[in-house]
Design a protein around this motif. Sequence first.
Motif, PDB file in Angstrom:
ATOM      1  N   GLY A   1      35.418  41.743  41.273  1.00 32.11           N
ATOM      2  CA  GLY A   1      36.392  42.547  41.991  1.00 32.11           C
ATOM      3  C   GLY A   1      36.815  43.773  41.199  1.00 32.11           C
TER       4      GLY A   1
ATOM      5  N   TYR B   1      37.245  37.626  40.029  1.00 36.78           N
ATOM      6  CA  TYR B   1      38.087  38.662  39.422  1.00 36.78           C
ATOM      7  C   TYR B   1      37.239  39.714  38.715  1.00 36.78           C
ATOM      8  CZ  TYR B   1      42.930  37.288  40.211  1.00 36.78           C
ATOM      9  OH  TYR B   1      44.156  37.058  40.788  1.00 36.78           O
TER      10      TYR B   1
ATOM     11  N   LEU C   1      39.197  36.688  47.213  1.00 33.10           N
ATOM     12  CA  LEU C   1      40.113  37.681  46.662  1.00 33.10           C
ATOM     13  C   LEU C   1      41.164  38.103  47.683  1.00 33.10           C
ATOM     14  CD1 LEU C   1      37.641  39.998  44.695  1.00 33.10           C
ATOM     15  CD2 LEU C   1      39.339  38.440  43.700  1.00 33.10           C
TER      16      LEU C   1
ATOM     17  N   ARG D   1      46.297  43.869  43.810  1.00 33.79           N
ATOM     18  CA  ARG D   1      45.330  42.806  44.116  1.00 33.79           C
ATOM     19  C   ARG D   1      44.773  42.941  45.526  1.00 33.79           C
ATOM     20  NH1 ARG D   1      49.642  39.002  41.580  1.00 33.79           N
ATOM     21  NH2 ARG D   1      49.257  39.397  39.358  1.00 33.79           N
TER      22      ARG D   1
ATOM     23  N   ALA E   1      40.795  43.625  46.384  1.00 32.32           N
ATOM     24  CA  ALA E   1      40.078  42.830  47.385  1.00 32.32           C
ATOM     25  C   ALA E   1      39.450  43.740  48.428  1.00 32.32           C
ATOM     26  CB  ALA E   1      41.034  41.838  48.046  1.00 32.32           C
TER      27      ALA E   1
ATOM     28  N   GLU F   1      36.613  31.410  40.157  1.00 31.63           N
ATOM     29  CA  GLU F   1      37.755  32.324  40.151  1.00 31.63           C
ATOM     30  C   GLU F   1      37.540  33.474  39.176  1.00 31.63           C
ATOM     31  OE1 GLU F   1      42.601  32.191  39.416  1.00 31.63           O
ATOM     32  OE2 GLU F   1      41.321  30.626  38.558  1.00 31.63           O
TER      33      GLU F   1
END
Length: 549
Positions: free
Chosen positions: A454, A451, A330, A298, A302, A447
């Motif tokens: 990202g 994601y 993120l 993660r 980011a 959100e």
Amino acid sequence: MNAGAGTAGLDAASLGLMLEALDDFTENALPWERRLELDHEDVCPEQTVRAMCGEDLGVQLAFFPEEYGGMGGGAFDSYRICERLARIDIGLATSVFATFLGCDPILFGGTPEQKKLWLSRICADGALFAYGATEPEAGSDLGALLTTATPVAGGGAYRIHGRKQWISNGTIADVYTVLALAPGGPSWFVVEKGAPGFSSAPPEDKHGIRLSNTAALFLDDVVVPAENLVGLQEGRGLVQAQLVFGYTRVMVAAFGLGGGWSALDRAIEYSTNRVQGGAALSEKQGYTHKLIVPHAVRLEAARAFLEETAAALDSGAGGLNTEGAIAKYLATEAGDAAADAAIQAHGGYGYTRPYMVEKIKRDVRITRIYEGTSEIMEMTIARDRWQNHLKTGGAYYRDAAAAMRASGPQQGAHTAALALDALAAVLDACRVGRLTRSQHVLLRLGELIAYAEGSAAMARRAAAAGAGTLGAKADRRFTPDALSAISRIFAREAAMKVAEEGARLVAGAQEQGSDLTARLPLDEVRVAQAGLLADMDLVADALYGRTQG
């Protein structure tokens, strides 16, 4: 654009020298034992901050144009420096970055004469600045100002009256930019320390970033010359503030990234030496695949979005408030979660001060609050991308998915495309059901959008690494093969999150059932999970320097 592909700012060698100098300086000036001591005593090392912004190091020069005495660094350089500062100490990073934030209104909205006067003072003299925007009752709503700026009879000055809250460098700055409501609207003013009627409260007793100085400001009829009105035009304050959100939020994203990796790297080192049941924790899949690998993935996803946004800023692209919000969301969410996992990874030791991860967790927590809370980020992301969805008749993310599919499958691009396709379907269901009237739905869409986007950025970064086109200043911790595995893992998570949680969100917002599930690629998303464990093994090997065999 490939991350770091632009030529703006410092060359790669100069950036590398600055990062090395930063490490050397802080290792000598603030060893980790001293940082723990300052944290415990709740003391900002003002003299160290001044030395960092003075002849001893001059780190602030990287943030300013050469014409004012700076080094002309760009957004990408600033991100790399901010991440390195945060790896050392987020409180210290906040104190250093506060000067750049404090002069932002001048840099982006000042007259040529104002820029030369104030920015040259920062570069030549190491003056510390503070950014006086937030108020006790206003929070993130800069339009709800109570601080006023009233013209003095004769027109040669303004009288400022009000209060500011949560101001970084509040008691140690030499110069302050203060947002106040003038007759023509919100406006920025430059206020010097020591001006009659201008004072600060004692520093706040904070949960974390205790090496930074944070205090309230009091302006009791402070008189400032009219030439201290930034831009010499009233009513431009909110516009000037908006101009820099894309940039400043990228820098706070770098703080989240640096703090998260600082904690995670400590957990990685700890696990190689801690033996349980006859083997090091680093050899136990139940440890690495829960507490280490998902957080590394993660954080790097980011980073991918952050580097793309920084490179876009350096290319001259404007209107990147939403991209800055996605990067911040993120990176700070991932950084905070990684720090929490690092405490768990240390067991009881992680809950004690000497192991540093306890401090890092307290420090990185603020990144989800300042420069806009995570909830403000979700709202910013959702509102903008919702408008894009409507304006394009739903084609915005379908087109992005098609572009992803044109890439090679090895870097997770096809799975990222599933996330984007699922997002388009979820947004369209929200349109048909008029569900965005619910604030909860809007925030949760923010959100899911973060994601999905990202995952696309991570796939592009992995592809660039594989093709050898990653920019010269990009982070190179991981090999192309490891980045491909990271990309596949995050794309799987993003696709599952958008499809499953999106379906739940839409169903939960309606009184009757929805046909959304029939339009979601749920079966494909589930099939795409194949190979997840093997990729997690690969990333674990990369993190621990193990060779597969």
